[in-house]
Design a protein around this motif. Structure first.
Motif, PDB file in Angstrom:
ATOM      1  N   THR A  66       0.830  -1.199   0.000  1.00 30.35           N
ATOM      2  CA  THR A  66       0.000   0.000   0.000  1.00 30.35           C
ATOM      3  C   THR A  66       0.865   1.249   0.000  1.00 30.35           C
ATOM      4  N   GLN A  68      -0.695   4.296   0.751  1.00 32.96           N
ATOM      5  CA  GLN A  68      -1.305   5.173   1.739  1.00 32.96           C
ATOM      6  C   GLN A  68      -2.486   4.444   2.362  1.00 32.96           C
ATOM      7  N   ALA A  69      -2.771   4.734   3.631  1.00 38.09           N
ATOM      8  CA  ALA A  69      -3.916   4.105   4.305  1.00 38.09           C
ATOM      9  C   ALA A  69      -4.466   5.038   5.377  1.00 38.09           C
ATOM     10  N   TYR A  88     -15.644   2.332  -3.952  1.00 39.54           N
ATOM     11  CA  TYR A  88     -14.503   3.184  -3.627  1.00 39.54           C
ATOM     12  C   TYR A  88     -14.987   4.318  -2.734  1.00 39.54           C
ATOM     13  N   GLU A  90     -14.282   8.461  -1.567  1.00 42.99           N
ATOM     14  CA  GLU A  90     -13.685   9.762  -1.813  1.00 42.99           C
ATOM     15  C   GLU A  90     -13.851  10.574  -0.528  1.00 42.99           C
ATOM     16  N   TYR A  96      -6.852  15.141   1.206  1.00 41.33           N
ATOM     17  CA  TYR A  96      -7.046  13.860   0.526  1.00 41.33           C
ATOM     18  C   TYR A  96      -7.714  14.028  -0.831  1.00 41.33           C
ATOM     19  N   ILE A  99      -7.875  11.514  -4.451  1.00 44.11           N
ATOM     20  CA  ILE A  99      -7.435  10.157  -4.108  1.00 44.11           C
ATOM     21  C   ILE A  99      -8.645   9.244  -4.143  1.00 44.11           C
ATOM     22  N   ARG A 100      -8.518   8.139  -4.869  1.00 44.22           N
ATOM     23  CA  ARG A 100      -9.571   7.121  -4.905  1.00 44.22           C
ATOM     24  C   ARG A 100      -9.149   6.015  -3.945  1.00 44.22           C
ATOM     25  N   TRP A 101      -9.871   5.897  -2.845  1.00 43.38           N
ATOM     26  CA  TRP A 101      -9.540   4.931  -1.797  1.00 43.38           C
ATOM     27  C   TRP A 101     -10.265   3.614  -2.041  1.00 43.38           C
ATOM     28  N   ASN A 102      -9.549   2.508  -1.893  1.00 47.88           N
ATOM     29  CA  ASN A 102     -10.141   1.177  -1.925  1.00 47.88           C
ATOM     30  C   ASN A 102     -10.574   0.807  -0.512  1.00 47.88           C
ATOM     31  N   LEU A 120      -9.283   2.043   4.742  1.00 48.60           N
ATOM     32  CA  LEU A 120      -9.133   2.452   3.349  1.00 48.60           C
ATOM     33  C   LEU A 120      -7.672   2.409   2.961  1.00 48.60           C
ATOM     34  N   VAL A 122      -4.741   2.859  -0.561  1.00 50.26           N
ATOM     35  CA  VAL A 122      -4.374   3.082  -1.956  1.00 50.26           C
ATOM     36  C   VAL A 122      -3.275   2.083  -2.228  1.00 50.26           C
TER      37      VAL A 122
END
Length: 126
Positions: A66, A68-69, A88, A90, A96, A99-102, A120, A122
């Protein structure tokens, strides 16, 4: 002399701590034979408390690299929305932006039923 007892007290989360707006969204596939995705569709919006991931959260992320988290806590949406790792997130905050967070992990609080904690990330391969 009696020994003092130390009990763990869960940190209090309340509505006052949930100040940052977040959107949960999905993509729909492009029409036609070409691969890819287009147009995000917001499936749920709410306010969240955002904080750095704990050691427990970082352990969960060990299986993937990862970049970023962050961890967020939201009010449990009950039947309005079911948090899914196919969506996802936002975070609508300047720190932030873009950034599209998973969604890496979802922890429902079964003892309290008021909040949902979401990890979350990336991922480096995106």
């Amino acid at each position: 002399m009696p020994k003092p007892t130390f009990e763990y007290k869960k940190p209090k989360t309340n509505n006052g701590a949930m100040r940052t707006p977040v959107n949960f969204f999905s993509y729909k596939p492009k029409p036609g034979p070409m691969p890819g995705e287009e147009e995000k569709k917001v499936v749920f919006s709410c306010f969240a408390e955002i904080y750095n991931p704990s050691m427990k959260d970082l352990e969960i992320l060990n299986s993937k690299t990862t970049k970023q988290a962050v961890t967020i806590t939201i009010r449990d949406p009950q039947e309005d929305y079911l948090v899914s790792n196919k969506h996802y997130v936002e975070i609508l905050d300047r720190r932030y932006s873009e950034i599209r967070w998973n969604i890496a992990d979802v922890r429902n609080d079964f003892t309290d039923n008021r909040f949902v904690t979401i990890l979350l990330a990336v991922y480096a391969d995106e």
